[in-house]
Write an enzyme that holds these catalytic residues in place. Structure first.
Site, PDB file in Angstrom:
ATOM      1  N   LYS A 181      50.030  29.734  44.389  1.00  0.00           N
ATOM      2  CA  LYS A 181      49.378  30.351  45.581  1.00  0.00           C
ATOM      3  C   LYS A 181      49.764  29.511  46.692  1.00  0.00           C
ATOM      4  O   LYS A 181      49.037  27.813  46.074  1.00  0.00           O
ATOM      5  CB  LYS A 181      48.269  31.001  44.747  1.00  0.00           C
ATOM      6  CG  LYS A 181      48.107  31.769  46.088  1.00  0.00           C
ATOM      7  CD  LYS A 181      46.348  32.595  45.837  1.00  0.00           C
ATOM      8  CE  LYS A 181      46.905  33.681  45.478  1.00  0.00           C
ATOM      9  NZ  LYS A 181      45.116  34.738  45.098  1.00  0.00           N
ATOM     10  N   LYS A 197      53.015  38.482  41.874  1.00  0.00           N
ATOM     11  CA  LYS A 197      52.162  39.339  41.961  1.00  0.00           C
ATOM     12  C   LYS A 197      52.173  39.744  42.917  1.00  0.00           C
ATOM     13  O   LYS A 197      52.852  38.909  44.672  1.00  0.00           O
ATOM     14  CB  LYS A 197      51.061  38.447  41.756  1.00  0.00           C
ATOM     15  CG  LYS A 197      50.711  38.202  40.724  1.00  0.00           C
ATOM     16  CD  LYS A 197      49.167  37.392  40.444  1.00  0.00           C
ATOM     17  CE  LYS A 197      48.263  36.987  41.892  1.00  0.00           C
ATOM     18  NZ  LYS A 197      47.212  36.236  42.073  1.00  0.00           N
TER      19      LYS A 197
HETATM   20  O1  LIG Z   1      44.321  35.623  42.333  1.00  0.00           O
HETATM   21  C1  LIG Z   1      43.456  34.712  42.266  1.00  0.00           C
HETATM   22  C2  LIG Z   1      42.832  34.618  43.076  1.00  0.00           C
HETATM   23  O2  LIG Z   1      43.331  33.112  44.444  1.00  0.00           O
HETATM   24  C3  LIG Z   1      41.418  34.184  43.824  1.00  0.00           C
HETATM   25  O3  LIG Z   1      41.399  33.511  44.827  1.00  0.00           O
HETATM   26  P1  LIG Z   1      39.611  32.972  45.357  1.00  0.00           P
HETATM   27  O4  LIG Z   1      38.969  33.153  43.741  1.00  0.00           O
HETATM   28  O5  LIG Z   1      39.404  32.399  45.579  1.00  0.00           O
HETATM   29  O6  LIG Z   1      39.124  34.502  46.014  1.00  0.00           O
END
Ligand SMILES: O=C[C@H](O)COP(=O)(O)O
Length: 355
Positions: free
Chosen positions: A30, A87
């Protein structure tokens, strides 16, 4: 209690190596600088697959693609088909547009496993879950869309998250929970039995866009393992236990066997005392202790489930819920109605772990 997998969001091969050393189960690609579901380039996915060499499952996000743009969505998923799963964000859209996108993705040939991402802070339409299962999605998760504007638990109470996990399981979907999760959230969510918990912000030394930090990943790993019993129990040479207490927790509940007690709520007071593993003298963080939050969540869950005839039933169910955590050895539960007598009427039970 089954252990949820630790899904760690990373930017590429270097961070993937860090989270694997820290104990992550799923490497999730991501771009955290680009909102909730910013995608990395397909080439970064390829480099990460080569670096991880099958040691972990790899997921990739499809990007911040609106559901109305079905063509773009399908090609974003197809470009990442080498991941173990992709996802897909269920961004706010009209229901017909959401259904059309879900069906189009379901028809995609040679697709990877798909996981739909609902956003708890954007009025998620969870009635889409059966359509996801029908289209062949592998799982669904609840995350937050606006980072920095609250944790998942600020947007949904624990019992609602438990209902989400249970519905996914009933439909044959994997379930995941994420959204600015902090270490104290981990035991509260792990007990709900999701298939994975997702993190980014909690794994860095600072902000979400900073680099992941191995010690932070390790800490989350320890928390998950401690809660689910995957970690060895704390040494307890003396056989003694410490006591954790929730005292005088009163909330309105639909309860009672009489007709005049139906269709209304009355005040019910809970007192709970649980015998837990002795707290180690070097305890420093939430990963080293059993949290009273777990007892409060169990009580709130009982209050949310609707009418119960008997205080005895509430006491028994609460004792079971508290004893489900292997760090609890015995429990005393008192449940009292406050609006029926001069003071209180109720029941007190004591139960201990038998296995
Ligand atoms: O898929 C999970 C996310 O990347 C969560 O990111 P975060 O913990 O910064 O909200």
């Amino acid at each position: 209690m089954p252990s949820p997998q630790l899904l760690a969001s990373v930017t590429g091969p270097l961070e993937a190596a860090t989270v694997i050393r820290g104990g992550a189960d799923i490497v999730d690609l991501k771009n955290p600088a680009d909102g909730a579901l910013g995608a990395v380039e397909p080439d970064t996915l390829l480099q990460t697959i080569l670096a991880v060499m099958g040691r972990r499952q790899i997921s990739a996000v499809a990007g911040n693609v609106p559901l109305e743009d079905v063509e773009a969505l399908v090609s974003a998923v197809a470009a990442r088909a080498s991941a173990d799963f992709v996802k897909v964000g269920l961004f706010p859209a009209r229901r017909e547009a959401s259904l059309a996108a879900i069906e189009a993705l379901g028809r995609l040939a040679n697709k990877p496993d798909l996981v739909a991402v609902f956003f708890a802070d954007a009025d998620p339409d969870l009635s889409l879950l059966p359509a996801l299962a029908g289209a062949g999605f592998r799982g669904a998760m609840l995350d937050t869309m606006t980072k920095g504007a609250g944790r998942l638990l600020d947007h949904r109470p624990v019992h609602a998250l438990g209902a989400f996990v249970a519905e996914c399981r009933a439909l044959g979907l994997l379930s995941g929970l994420a959204g600015s999760l902090e270490p104290p959230d981990v035991p509260r969510l792990a007990v709900l039995g999701p298939d994975f918990l997702g993190f980014r912000g909690a794994l860095t030394g600072g902000g979400r866009a900073d680099e992941v930090d191995e010690r932070a990943v390790r800490r989350i790993r320890r928390l998950i393992d401690a809660t689910t019993g995957a970690a060895p129990a704390a040494a307890n040479e003396t056989g003694e236990h410490d006591l954790i207490r929730v005292t005088d927790f009163t909330l309105p509940l639909a309860i009672g066997a009489y007709a005049h007690e139906r269709g209304r709520e009355q005040r019910v007071r809970f007192d709970v005392e649980a015998a837990i593993d002795r707290i180690r003298s070097d305890a420093e963080g939430v990963e080293d202790v059993y949290s009273y939050d777990l007892i409060l969540d169990a009580i709130r869950g009982l209050a949310a489930r609707g009418h119960t005839d008997l205080v005895e039933r509430l006491a028994l169910d609460l004792a079971d819920a508290v004893l489900a955590d292997r760090r609890v050895h015995a429990v005393r539960v008192r449940v009292e109605k406050l609006d029926l007598g001069p003071d209180a009427v109720g029941i007190e039970i004591r139960r201990r772990r038998t296995s």
